[in-house]
Design a protein around this motif. Structure first.
Motif, mmCIF file in Angstrom:
data_model
loop_
_atom_site.group_PDB
_atom_site.id
_atom_site.type_symbol
_atom_site.label_atom_id
_atom_site.label_comp_id
_atom_site.label_asym_id
_atom_site.label_seq_id
_atom_site.Cartn_x
_atom_site.Cartn_y
_atom_site.Cartn_z
ATOM 1 N N ARG A 42 6.467 -1.162 -16.846
ATOM 2 C CA ARG A 42 6.801 0.755 -17.682
ATOM 3 C C ARG A 42 6.502 1.396 -16.874
ATOM 4 O O ARG A 42 6.449 1.146 -15.673
ATOM 5 N N ASP A 43 6.679 2.966 -17.095
ATOM 6 C CA ASP A 43 7.218 3.548 -16.260
ATOM 7 C C ASP A 43 5.296 3.922 -15.876
ATOM 8 O O ASP A 43 4.967 4.057 -16.607
ATOM 9 N N VAL A 44 5.370 4.633 -14.463
ATOM 10 C CA VAL A 44 4.357 5.101 -14.504
ATOM 11 C C VAL A 44 4.578 6.779 -14.136
ATOM 12 O O VAL A 44 5.071 7.165 -13.089
ATOM 13 N N LEU A 45 3.362 7.643 -14.687
ATOM 14 C CA LEU A 45 3.483 9.036 -13.606
ATOM 15 C C LEU A 45 1.541 8.887 -12.645
ATOM 16 O O LEU A 45 1.831 8.677 -13.767
ATOM 17 N N ALA A 46 1.831 8.430 -11.645
ATOM 18 C CA ALA A 46 0.258 8.877 -11.377
ATOM 19 C C ALA A 46 0.070 10.227 -9.959
ATOM 20 O O ALA A 46 0.943 9.539 -9.399
ATOM 21 N N GLN A 47 -1.330 10.382 -10.043
ATOM 22 C CA GLN A 47 -2.211 11.474 -9.662
ATOM 23 C C GLN A 47 -2.816 10.316 -8.059
ATOM 24 O O GLN A 47 -3.686 10.383 -8.727
ATOM 25 N N ALA A 48 -2.125 10.622 -7.088
ATOM 26 C CA ALA A 48 -4.053 10.302 -6.081
ATOM 27 C C ALA A 48 -3.253 10.105 -4.665
ATOM 28 O O ALA A 48 -2.407 11.244 -4.138
ATOM 29 N N GLN A 49 -4.252 11.187 -3.782
ATOM 30 C CA GLN A 49 -4.064 12.019 -2.969
ATOM 31 C C GLN A 49 -3.786 10.972 -1.899
ATOM 32 O O GLN A 49 -3.928 9.592 -2.035
ATOM 33 N N THR A 50 -3.866 11.166 -0.701
ATOM 34 C CA THR A 50 -2.666 10.842 0.685
ATOM 35 C C THR A 50 -3.549 9.585 1.136
ATOM 36 O O THR A 50 -5.259 9.872 0.642
ATOM 37 N N GLY A 51 -4.109 8.487 1.219
ATOM 38 C CA GLY A 51 -5.039 7.621 1.953
ATOM 39 C C GLY A 51 -6.013 6.358 0.681
ATOM 40 O O GLY A 51 -6.282 6.370 0.983
ATOM 41 N N SER A 52 -4.883 6.713 -0.509
ATOM 42 C CA SER A 52 -5.962 6.367 -1.966
ATOM 43 C C SER A 52 -5.117 5.449 -1.777
ATOM 44 O O SER A 52 -5.612 4.160 -2.837
ATOM 45 N N GLY A 53 -4.053 4.079 -1.049
ATOM 46 C CA GLY A 53 -3.660 2.880 -1.846
ATOM 47 C C GLY A 53 -2.384 3.256 -2.313
ATOM 48 O O GLY A 53 -2.143 1.814 -3.185
ATOM 49 N N LYS A 54 -1.829 4.094 -2.265
ATOM 50 C CA LYS A 54 -0.849 4.931 -3.312
ATOM 51 C C LYS A 54 0.342 3.284 -3.039
ATOM 52 O O LYS A 54 0.682 3.064 -3.470
ATOM 53 N N THR A 55 0.977 3.124 -1.610
ATOM 54 C CA THR A 55 2.122 2.530 -1.473
ATOM 55 C C THR A 55 1.969 1.171 -1.704
ATOM 56 O O THR A 55 2.361 0.457 -2.411
ATOM 57 N N ALA A 56 1.095 0.542 -1.891
ATOM 58 C CA ALA A 56 0.290 -0.606 -2.179
ATOM 59 C C ALA A 56 0.256 -1.229 -4.281
ATOM 60 O O ALA A 56 0.906 -1.545 -3.901
ATOM 61 N N ALA A 57 0.490 0.110 -4.340
ATOM 62 C CA ALA A 57 0.057 0.434 -5.805
ATOM 63 C C ALA A 57 1.796 0.343 -6.366
ATOM 64 O O ALA A 57 1.803 -0.382 -7.541
ATOM 65 N N PHE A 58 2.730 0.501 -5.450
ATOM 66 C CA PHE A 58 3.953 0.917 -6.671
ATOM 67 C C PHE A 58 5.004 -0.614 -5.514
ATOM 68 O O PHE A 58 5.577 -1.446 -6.128
ATOM 69 N N GLY A 59 4.495 -0.515 -4.193
ATOM 70 C CA GLY A 59 4.948 -2.041 -3.185
ATOM 71 C C GLY A 59 4.822 -2.899 -3.691
ATOM 72 O O GLY A 59 5.649 -4.234 -3.672
ATOM 73 N N LEU A 60 3.850 -3.065 -4.626
ATOM 74 C CA LEU A 60 2.927 -4.879 -5.082
ATOM 75 C C LEU A 60 4.046 -4.981 -5.693
ATOM 76 O O LEU A 60 4.755 -5.949 -6.850
ATOM 77 N N SER A 61 4.145 -4.238 -7.233
ATOM 78 C CA SER A 61 4.298 -3.980 -8.185
ATOM 79 C C SER A 61 6.611 -3.955 -7.654
ATOM 80 O O SER A 61 7.328 -4.900 -8.501
ATOM 81 N N GLU A 90 7.364 0.570 6.485
ATOM 82 C CA GLU A 90 6.409 -0.539 7.239
ATOM 83 C C GLU A 90 4.985 -1.080 6.746
ATOM 84 O O GLU A 90 5.079 -1.908 6.749
ATOM 85 N N ALA A 91 5.036 -0.451 5.713
ATOM 86 C CA ALA A 91 4.176 -0.907 4.889
ATOM 87 C C ALA A 91 4.467 -2.151 3.550
ATOM 88 O O ALA A 91 4.013 -2.954 3.526
ATOM 89 N N LEU A 92 5.667 -1.572 3.299
ATOM 90 C CA LEU A 92 6.529 -2.648 1.908
ATOM 91 C C LEU A 92 6.702 -4.268 3.545
ATOM 92 O O LEU A 92 6.655 -5.265 2.657
ATOM 93 N N ARG A 93 7.174 -3.947 4.789
ATOM 94 C CA ARG A 93 7.237 -5.443 5.276
ATOM 95 C C ARG A 93 5.678 -6.105 5.878
ATOM 96 O O ARG A 93 6.351 -7.651 5.075
ATOM 97 N N ALA A 94 5.147 -5.068 5.716
ATOM 98 C CA ALA A 94 3.898 -5.580 5.694
ATOM 99 C C ALA A 94 3.349 -6.276 4.348
ATOM 100 O O ALA A 94 2.759 -7.712 4.841
#
Length: 465
Positions: A42-61, A90-94
């Protein structure tokens, strides 16, 4: 099974095992609310502050849905700055460490085209880049997005602020219409509650799953203070007084305009405090250098606009100072969230004029707190703040096979400085930065100038006062 456990998600075993090794024990709020929908396509529209884990939120998907047998580009992540793009890559590679042969490529302005062309010829699964450079590659025909499955817009509101809407529209037009789109933003425009961001996101999202993670500030970890000042001169004097009272090891001062950042930084430096201005007029290399110096404690204070500070995951900020309540209350909340992270204590001080008192009332109503102005504190120690470290820049980097261990060894060898006098080391593509104790900077500089590094002489200079 906990509702915040990653194991309840439809993630490949290799990803789950790697998450455990990286210390990911439970999902953050944005991850638990966004990941299930993203994994369903699904498409996602998300609000979250820096440092909230958003990179993993889209990266794992992104990683979970890759077809590793195909070398076509399946994921594209657009970021407002080269620096954020590098952090995301760098986060995605990890995260992808235990998946077989996942290639993540960065395409950003400020870097030469040649190496990017060579990398594209070898294929990539995920591209992370800035809108301008990605658009350039599409225009030249060196980048093809016909097989794209997922488009991610990270810090989407900041890209809008920076004038990237036309570039993003052009990029999106060259992707499949049935692609998935994941949009992450630090602030949450009101239109989102009605199903989509007006203008900027029109045509990008299809019936998105909407996630809003409130910026919550725990009174136990962040102290908020408000002070009334008479005029601009009094505002600067009050800022200096607050800095001397709280004496942060690292602090961010927020201003409304680029011109203000220079004026305030000049005032603080004239008072003997080490401050650097961070705004959108800086070239990428200067921005990069400033942030390295702030992170390694060679500079105590960053004086920044909200736009310039967005997208930066700056850890360990002791205090933030605002020369007025931000024009948008959500932005003020975002400023405050720069400090007091990971359970550490933080202080947020805001200076307001008599005419701005109504903004304090609005902020109180929005956050359900009764904020009242306080008298400025009395200062006992008037010694200017001093950064404990100094930064040396070397004219060699990863492309020259230089590693942090090489720099540490060169500094601490015969006639060098002690290991505990060496701070953070940051190795970039063509240069490197090392922090050393300020009192040992002259000896460290002489050591690197005198000795060969990796079998050759390397240019070195001091980049702090």
């Amino acid at each position: 099974m906990s509702t915040t456990s990653f194991s309840r998600l439809a993630l490949p075993d290799a990803l789950l095992a790697n998450l455990d090794s990286l210390g990911y024990r439970a999902m953050t709020p944005v991850q638990s609310r966004a990941l299930p929908a993203a994994l369903e396509g699904r498409d996602v529209l998300a609000q979250a502050q820096t440092g909230s884990g958003k990179t993993a939120a889209f990266g794992l998907s992104l990683l979970a849905r890759l077809d590793l047998a195909s070398s076509r580009i399946q994921g594209l992540v657009l970021c407002p700055t080269r620096e954020l793009a590098d952090q995301v890559a760098e986060a995605l590679r990890a995260l992808a460490r235990r998946l077989a042969n996942v290639k993540v490529l960065t395409l950003c302005g400020g870097a030469p085209f040649g190496p990017q062309l060579a990398s594209l010829e070898h294929g990539a699964h995920i591209v992370v880049g800035t809108p301008g450079r990605v658009e350039d590659h599409l225009r030249r025909g060196t980048l093809h997005l016909g097989g794209l499955a997922t488009l991610v817009l990270d810090e989407a509101d900041r890209m809008l602020d920076m004038g990237f809407q036309a570039a993003i529209d052009d990029i999106a037009a060259q992707t499949p219409s049935r692609r998935q789109t994941l949009l992450f933003s630090a602030t949450y425009p009101a239109e989102a509650a009605e199903g989509g961001l007006a203008g900027f996101t029109r045509g990008l999202l299809h019936e998105p799953h909407i996630v809003r993670v409130e910026d919550t500030h725990n009174d136990a970890t962040i102290e908020q203070h408000f002070y009334v000042v008479a005029d601009e001169a009094a505002r600067l004097a009050a800022l200096r007084r607050l800095l001397l009272y709280y004496r942060p090891a690292s602090g961010v001062v927020f201003c409304h305009t680029k011109r203000d950042t220079h004026a305030v930084a000049d005032d603080l430096n004239a008072a003997g405090m080490q401050a650097l201005a961070l705004n959108g007029d800086l070239e990428q290399k200067d921005r990069e250098r400033i942030l390295v110096m702030f992170a390694n404690q060679s500079v105590t204070l960053l004086v920044a606009t909200d736009v310039a500070a967005r997208g930066l995951d700056i850890d360990g900020v002791d205090a933030v100072f605002s020369l007025g309540v931000a024009h948008e209350l959500d932005v003020h909340t975002h400023r405050v969230g720069r400090t007091g992270r990971a359970g550490k204590q933080g202080v947020a001080c805001t200076l307001i004029s008599e005419k701005e008192r109504f903004r304090l009332l609005q902020l109180s109503e929005q956050q359900g707190e009764e904020y009242e102005p306080e008298p400025l504190p009395e200062v006992a120690d008037t010694t200017p703040l001093a950064a404990p470290m100094a930064t040396l820049q070397l004219g060699a980097g990863k492309k020259d096979k230089l590693r942090p261990g090489d720099i540490l060894g060169a500094l601490t060898g015969d006639g060098g400085i002690a290991g505990d006098q060496v701070g953070k080391i940051k190795v970039l593509a063509r240069s490197a930065y090392v922090a050393v104790a300020r009192g040992a900077a002259r000896q460290a500089l002489a050591k690197l100038e005198r000795d060969r590094l990796k079998g050759r002489n390397v240019r070195v200079r001091r980049v702090t006062q």
